[in-house]
Design an enzyme around this catalytic site. Structure first.
Site, PDB file in Angstrom:
ATOM      1  N   HIS A   1      32.633  26.357  38.838  1.00 54.73           N
ATOM      2  CA  HIS A   1      33.600  25.276  39.053  1.00 54.73           C
ATOM      3  C   HIS A   1      34.030  24.625  37.737  1.00 54.73           C
ATOM      4  O   HIS A   1      35.231  24.480  37.489  1.00 54.73           O
ATOM      5  CB  HIS A   1      33.031  24.228  40.010  1.00 54.73           C
ATOM      6  CG  HIS A   1      33.200  24.580  41.453  1.00 54.73           C
ATOM      7  ND1 HIS A   1      34.436  24.646  42.071  1.00 54.73           N
ATOM      8  CD2 HIS A   1      32.290  24.885  42.407  1.00 54.73           C
ATOM      9  CE1 HIS A   1      34.280  24.976  43.345  1.00 54.73           C
ATOM     10  NE2 HIS A   1      32.993  25.140  43.576  1.00 54.73           N
TER      11      HIS A   1
ATOM     12  N   ASP B   1      27.977  29.397  41.489  1.00 55.78           N
ATOM     13  CA  ASP B   1      29.137  28.594  41.887  1.00 55.78           C
ATOM     14  C   ASP B   1      29.199  27.281  41.129  1.00 55.78           C
ATOM     15  O   ASP B   1      30.261  26.888  40.635  1.00 55.78           O
ATOM     16  CB  ASP B   1      29.063  28.328  43.391  1.00 55.78           C
ATOM     17  CG  ASP B   1      30.150  27.385  43.872  1.00 55.78           C
ATOM     18  OD1 ASP B   1      31.299  27.841  44.018  1.00 55.78           O
ATOM     19  OD2 ASP B   1      29.852  26.194  44.125  1.00 55.78           O
TER      20      ASP B   1
ATOM     21  N   ASP C   1      22.030  21.272  50.770  1.00 51.29           N
ATOM     22  CA  ASP C   1      23.369  21.707  50.376  1.00 51.29           C
ATOM     23  C   ASP C   1      23.945  22.648  51.431  1.00 51.29           C
ATOM     24  O   ASP C   1      23.240  23.115  52.328  1.00 51.29           O
ATOM     25  CB  ASP C   1      23.292  22.395  49.018  1.00 51.29           C
ATOM     26  CG  ASP C   1      24.614  22.403  48.285  1.00 51.29           C
ATOM     27  OD1 ASP C   1      25.508  21.624  48.658  1.00 51.29           O
ATOM     28  OD2 ASP C   1      24.758  23.180  47.326  1.00 51.29           O
TER      29      ASP C   1
ATOM     30  N   GLU D   1      19.232  31.875  47.943  1.00 52.58           N
ATOM     31  CA  GLU D   1      20.547  31.599  47.365  1.00 52.58           C
ATOM     32  C   GLU D   1      20.460  31.409  45.858  1.00 52.58           C
ATOM     33  O   GLU D   1      19.682  30.589  45.366  1.00 52.58           O
ATOM     34  CB  GLU D   1      21.166  30.332  47.968  1.00 52.58           C
ATOM     35  CG  GLU D   1      22.564  30.054  47.402  1.00 52.58           C
ATOM     36  CD  GLU D   1      23.099  28.664  47.703  1.00 52.58           C
ATOM     37  OE1 GLU D   1      24.327  28.514  47.779  1.00 52.58           O
ATOM     38  OE2 GLU D   1      22.294  27.725  47.851  1.00 52.58           O
TER      39      GLU D   1
ATOM     40  N   ASP E   1      26.049  32.275  45.499  1.00 50.15           N
ATOM     41  CA  ASP E   1      27.136  31.340  45.808  1.00 50.15           C
ATOM     42  C   ASP E   1      28.263  31.511  44.796  1.00 50.15           C
ATOM     43  O   ASP E   1      28.064  31.361  43.597  1.00 50.15           O
ATOM     44  CB  ASP E   1      26.614  29.911  45.779  1.00 50.15           C
ATOM     45  CG  ASP E   1      27.525  28.939  46.510  1.00 50.15           C
ATOM     46  OD1 ASP E   1      28.742  28.988  46.282  1.00 50.15           O
ATOM     47  OD2 ASP E   1      27.029  28.152  47.324  1.00 50.15           O
TER      48      ASP E   1
ATOM     49  N   SER F   1      31.801  26.640  50.729  1.00 49.74           N
ATOM     50  CA  SER F   1      30.485  27.208  51.031  1.00 49.74           C
ATOM     51  C   SER F   1      29.987  26.854  52.425  1.00 49.74           C
ATOM     52  O   SER F   1      29.114  27.535  52.956  1.00 49.74           O
ATOM     53  CB  SER F   1      29.451  26.720  49.999  1.00 49.74           C
ATOM     54  OG  SER F   1      29.747  27.223  48.726  1.00 49.74           O
TER      55      SER F   1
ATOM     56  N   HIS G   1      37.649  27.701  44.403  1.00 48.52           N
ATOM     57  CA  HIS G   1      37.319  29.016  44.933  1.00 48.52           C
ATOM     58  C   HIS G   1      38.575  29.870  45.069  1.00 48.52           C
ATOM     59  O   HIS G   1      39.683  29.359  45.249  1.00 48.52           O
ATOM     60  CB  HIS G   1      36.682  28.894  46.317  1.00 48.52           C
ATOM     61  CG  HIS G   1      35.466  28.037  46.337  1.00 48.52           C
ATOM     62  ND1 HIS G   1      34.978  27.476  47.489  1.00 48.52           N
ATOM     63  CD2 HIS G   1      34.635  27.637  45.343  1.00 48.52           C
ATOM     64  CE1 HIS G   1      33.889  26.773  47.214  1.00 48.52           C
ATOM     65  NE2 HIS G   1      33.667  26.845  45.911  1.00 48.52           N
TER      66      HIS G   1
ATOM     67  N   ASP H   1      29.336  34.067  49.255  1.00 54.90           N
ATOM     68  CA  ASP H   1      29.994  33.340  50.334  1.00 54.90           C
ATOM     69  C   ASP H   1      31.492  33.257  50.118  1.00 54.90           C
ATOM     70  O   ASP H   1      32.270  33.221  51.063  1.00 54.90           O
ATOM     71  CB  ASP H   1      29.388  31.950  50.511  1.00 54.90           C
ATOM     72  CG  ASP H   1      29.297  31.165  49.201  1.00 54.90           C
ATOM     73  OD1 ASP H   1      29.559  31.741  48.129  1.00 54.90           O
ATOM     74  OD2 ASP H   1      28.955  29.968  49.262  1.00 54.90           O
ATOM     75  N   HIS H   2      31.884  33.239  48.861  1.00 51.20           N
ATOM     76  CA  HIS H   2      33.300  33.203  48.472  1.00 51.20           C
ATOM     77  C   HIS H   2      33.355  33.627  47.013  1.00 51.20           C
ATOM     78  O   HIS H   2      32.318  33.835  46.379  1.00 51.20           O
ATOM     79  CB  HIS H   2      33.894  31.805  48.658  1.00 51.20           C
ATOM     80  CG  HIS H   2      33.113  30.739  47.921  1.00 51.20           C
ATOM     81  ND1 HIS H   2      33.157  30.601  46.551  1.00 51.20           N
ATOM     82  CD2 HIS H   2      32.232  29.807  48.362  1.00 51.20           C
ATOM     83  CE1 HIS H   2      32.349  29.617  46.182  1.00 51.20           C
ATOM     84  NE2 HIS H   2      31.775  29.121  47.264  1.00 51.20           N
TER      85      HIS H   2
END
Length: 584
Positions: free
Chosen positions: A390, A386, A243, A381, A135, A184, A542, A428-429
């Site tokens: 952040h 991620d 999630d 995952e 992620d 996500s 992101h 995912d990003h």
């Protein structure tokens, strides 16, 4: 001239009005043959049923789509705002591959979209698929993980990550249907349905009505596997199992925050292995720590459905070879990150002291799922790459990347003895992060920014891994990698790892604005960094950059060049032959 401009303006307004209608699935949608989906038309005005004409390839839609849509006289939005009429037909299937042109007319409203319905190979290319998603995984995370884990000598890496040797690659576009930016939910949903959708949406097209659970649905990959095969399904994460990423394997909601409802959707699909955090949404509201608004006891409901329950590492190991399905819930929320869980013993490790890691969970999932002679689909995952990116906590994010790569190593070892397995590794990003150079504490002076080395002044970091576990023995070495983001809130840059717990860069003031967290203000050498995001942003966001996808095994030859995330689903479906021509 004025007359010409007025005529042009009038034409433009009419053209805009003529395109007010929305059709779901959207234009250029790709649809797996035989896969159920919902068809919806949203009109900009209130009309009568007789005013609406819908054709598919020139024929009345009922002939081609096999049913008559429910006519909704008036849809309403927030504050009871009138939105217009709509038509809705749920659960339709198109078995015949080809292009389908849908044309809608209702008074002066018109809309035309084209769908491509595709079939897959008649026979599966692989027995198993292991889909590993980091992620927020960005190129900088990979590079930093390699350097921190393996070291570097005279410009060459001293070793390779497991993901480095996956031989088929593609760049993947991540944008949502309603924005160039992404989250996500819509990204994983595109991977798992073959349909792009809006930010925060999972397994649905996001329609205009406020309700989050009635939007037009599309089939998820897990549902397609259930519908067409006897394969097993596994979900392994370090986040809450409700999630966005794990939810997208099975769920349908406009709002990724519908976590209590997602638990019910997980029970509907019943993956044979479900491991992660998030027990708060399984517990009735009367139980301490519950986040449900009802008294549904989903732990008991899963157990009644034949699941063995594990709540820590020991119980997971004890249930590794037990009969039946496996539910592992190791935290009420997201599991603690590797640096805190395994090394610093910070965060909530004292409350949940025996959490398994991603590697152990992946090993046990593969062992159990591989007992099915028909094969399996496993989604793994690395959730907190991620979750630590952040708040700009790059050391924790990189250590999470190392753990994720070790889980990839488990998958690669499995593939050696099970060559009929496709492995896919992707993000995912991305995040807007880059490695700038190093921070060298040995440089003279007290100003930390003067200890940042760039170009030739960077040298090489001095991480060591003397015990050979793949992790640096310590992250607060004297010369360490310096990572920096291109976005964030106001914060203090300390140029040091956060050993007391994850970084909290910004906190709210009395105006509900996020301002720099003064907890870090007096750290020697800390520098105030003015943010470049709105003051409503508490953390970094992101990036829109493409993600890198790597793969190996049967079916991987279909990954190449630039692909949309929805195209990845098509490769997965083709690998399992989920859209083989119907013979019954």
């Amino acid at each position: 001239m004025r007359t010409l401009l007025a005529a042009f303006a009038a034409t433009t307004i009419l053209a805009g009005a003529a395109q007010a209608t929305t059709v779901y699935p959207l234009d250029h949608a790709t649809i797996l043959a035989g896969s159920p989906f919902d068809f919806k038309v949203e009109l900009n005005k209130q009309v009568k049923p007789a005013d609406v004409k819908i054709t598919v390839n020139g024929q009345d839609y009922k002939t081609v789509l096999g049913g008559e849509a429910q006519f909704i006289e008036l849809e309403k939005g927030k504050d009871d705002k009138a939105l217009g009429s709509a038509l809705l037909l749920r659960g339709l299937k198109i078995a015949a591959p080809g292009d389908y042109k849908i044309e809608v007319a209702a008074g002066d409203e018109t809309k035309s979209v084209t769908w491509n319905v595709y079939e897959t190979a008649a026979q599966p290319k692989a027995k198993n698929i292991i889909f590993l998603l980091g992620d927020g995984l960005s190129v900088a995370h990979r590079t930093a993980a390699r350097i921190m884990s393996k070291g570097m000598t005279e410009g060459k890496a001293n070793g390779r990550l497991n993901m480095d040797d996956l031989d088929r690659m593609a760049f993947i576009g991540t944008s949502a249907t309603n924005a160039v930016a992404t989250d996500s939910a819509n990204t994983m949903s595109a991977y798992m349905t073959g349909h792009k959708t809006a930010v925060n949406a999972i397994g649905v097209y996001a329609d205009r009505t406020p309700a989050s659970l009635d939007d037009p649905r599309v089939e998820t990959f897990a549902e397609a596997v259930r519908r067409t095969t006897k394969k097993s399904i596994g979900i392994v994460v370090t986040a809450e199992v409700e999630d966005a990423t794990p939810a997208a394997v099975v769920a349908h909601t406009r709002n990724r925050g519908d976590k209590a409802e997602v638990v019910g959707m997980l029970l509907d699909v019943k993956p044979e292995v479900l491991l992660g955090g998030g027990s708060a949404y399984f517990l009735g509201k009367e139980v301490a720590g519950s986040k449900r608004k009802d008294n549904q006891d989903y732990i008991k409901m899963f157990q009644d459905a034949g699941y063995k329950l594990a709540t820590d590492k020991n119980e997971l190991a004890a249930n590794a070879s037990a009969e039946g399905n496996l539910l592992g819930l190791f935290h009420t929320g997201n599991m603690d990150v590797t640096l805190d869980r395994e090394f610093l013993k910070k965060g909530t490790v004292d409350k949940f002291p025996n959490q398994p890691g991603l590697v152990d969970m992946t090993k046990i999932a593969l062992d159990r799922l591989s007992k099915n002679p028909d094969g399996f689909f496993l989604m793994v995952e690395g959730s907190s790459i991620d979750k630590m990116s952040h708040p700009l906590d790059w050391d924790r994010a990189v250590v999470e990347t190392i753990e994720f790569d070790q889980a990839i190593g488990v998958a690669r070892e499995f593939q050696k003895t099970h060559p009929d397995t496709l492995i896919v590794v992707t993000g995912d990003h991305t995040h807007g992060v880059s490695i700038i150079g190093t921070v060298d504490d040995e440089k003279p002076g007290t100003e930390m920014r003067e200890k940042v080395g760039t170009y030739a002044e960077a040298g090489f970091p001095n991480y060591k891994d003397e015990n050979g576990d793949g992790y640096p023995d310590k992250i607060d070495v004297s010369r360490r990698l310096f990572l920096s983001a291109n976005n964030g809130p106001d914060h203090y840059e300390t140029f040091r790892p956060k050993l007391d717990g994850p970084f909290v860069p910004a906190v709210q003031n009395e105006k509900k604005e996020y301002v720099a967290n003064e907890q870090y203000k007096d750290v020697p050498g800390a520098v105030f960094v003015q943010g470049n995001l709105p003051k409503s942003s508490e953390s970094g966001v992101h990036a829109v950059d493409d993600v890198v996808l790597q793969s190996a095994g049967p079916g991987s030859e279909e990954f190449h060049g630039y692909m949309e995330q929805s195209d990845v689903y098509r490769v997965l479906a083709d690998t399992f032959a989920l859209g083989a021509k119907q013979t019954n």
